[in-house]
Design an enzyme around this catalytic site. Structure first.
Site, PDB file in Angstrom:
ATOM      1  N   ASP A 256      28.588  43.002  84.603  1.00 52.98           N
ATOM      2  CA  ASP A 256      28.575  41.611  85.063  1.00 52.98           C
ATOM      3  C   ASP A 256      29.808  41.337  85.908  1.00 52.98           C
ATOM      4  O   ASP A 256      30.889  41.891  85.644  1.00 52.98           O
ATOM      5  CB  ASP A 256      28.606  40.641  83.869  1.00 52.98           C
ATOM      6  CG  ASP A 256      27.219  40.324  83.329  1.00 52.98           C
ATOM      7  OD1 ASP A 256      26.273  41.090  83.609  1.00 52.98           O
ATOM      8  OD2 ASP A 256      27.091  39.312  82.602  1.00 52.98           O
TER       9      ASP A 256
ATOM     10  N   TYR B  64      32.653  35.001  75.283  1.00 48.43           N
ATOM     11  CA  TYR B  64      31.268  35.166  75.733  1.00 48.43           C
ATOM     12  C   TYR B  64      30.553  36.215  74.869  1.00 48.43           C
ATOM     13  O   TYR B  64      29.425  36.004  74.419  1.00 48.43           O
ATOM     14  CB  TYR B  64      31.299  35.567  77.206  1.00 48.43           C
ATOM     15  CG  TYR B  64      29.976  35.744  77.900  1.00 48.43           C
ATOM     16  CD1 TYR B  64      29.168  34.657  78.193  1.00 48.43           C
ATOM     17  CD2 TYR B  64      29.536  37.007  78.293  1.00 48.43           C
ATOM     18  CE1 TYR B  64      27.958  34.813  78.864  1.00 48.43           C
ATOM     19  CE2 TYR B  64      28.336  37.184  78.963  1.00 48.43           C
ATOM     20  CZ  TYR B  64      27.550  36.081  79.245  1.00 48.43           C
ATOM     21  OH  TYR B  64      26.366  36.247  79.906  1.00 48.43           O
TER      22      TYR B  64
ATOM     23  N   ASP C  31      20.836  36.596  86.962  1.00 50.51           N
ATOM     24  CA  ASP C  31      20.698  37.641  85.937  1.00 50.51           C
ATOM     25  C   ASP C  31      19.244  38.073  85.835  1.00 50.51           C
ATOM     26  O   ASP C  31      18.443  37.358  85.248  1.00 50.51           O
ATOM     27  CB  ASP C  31      21.209  37.090  84.601  1.00 50.51           C
ATOM     28  CG  ASP C  31      21.190  38.141  83.498  1.00 50.51           C
ATOM     29  OD1 ASP C  31      20.801  39.298  83.746  1.00 50.51           O
ATOM     30  OD2 ASP C  31      21.562  37.783  82.371  1.00 50.51           O
TER      31      ASP C  31
END
Lengths: 123, 123
Positions: free
Chosen positions: A98, A14, A38
């Site tokens: 995250d 990622y 997000d």
């Protein structure tokens, strides 16, 4: 269940996909029906196509992503990372935390990104 | 909704309550019906009384908690912190990433703690 190592590999991919400015490479890491919230508190993007569209923004940016810390528990990971964006003479840095969940193949099934606009620094 | 400042104050109080070895002080930060999943993937503790019982373990430990990074988004916070425990000649350090949600009074409604036994260092 995906192993901690598989999950860490997906998160590393990622980072690489964001730094590589490829929305397709980012989208390929997500499972069908995945969601991306997000930042947390906003309406989630739903499904790989919507996620791919969301990430097309990175294609025109001079941006790198770097993992700072990751913790894996069960089929989930929480990680702190740094996104550095250069635009003209200015450098924007944001360091979100995250949280992702993963399916058995270590594809991402959800992302929730914890950060706020005021966390961004400009230099 | 609780403000980002109120949420950060609750997290600071949580660090202080852990370092102060008081299960009562920790439990007082939680809303009725709150849940604690620690680590993520285990059965959550439910309700203030179960949470208080869970935290009685800290009362006999020489332990300090220190906030490293916090990100607030909406009524949630994700934060990275360090817990240092001294037992005899040994020092155990674990640095989880926790995600908490908060009610309008900035009381904690849920905690999910991301860490694994193998993240612990011993010196």
């Amino acid at each position: 269940m995906a192993s901690a190592e598989d999950i860490k590999n997906t998160v590393a991919s990622y980072m690489k996909a964001i730094s590589g400015k490829s929305a397709d490479a980012v989208a390929a890491l997500f499972a069908e029906g995945a969601t991306v919230e997000d930042p947390v508190g906003t309406e989630p993007k739903r499904g790989v196509e919507e996620i791919r569209s969301f990430f097309t923004a990175i294609e025109s940016m001079d941006q790198t992503a770097e993992l700072l810390t990751i913790r894996v528990a069960g089929n989930s990971a929480a990680f702190h990372f740094r996104v550095t964006t250069k635009a003209g003479d200015q450098t924007y840095v944001v360091e979100p935390i995250d949280v992702m969940t993963f399916d058995d193949d270590a594809k991402i099934t959800s992302t929730r990104a914890y950060w706020a606009q005021e966390d961004m620094t400009v230099s």
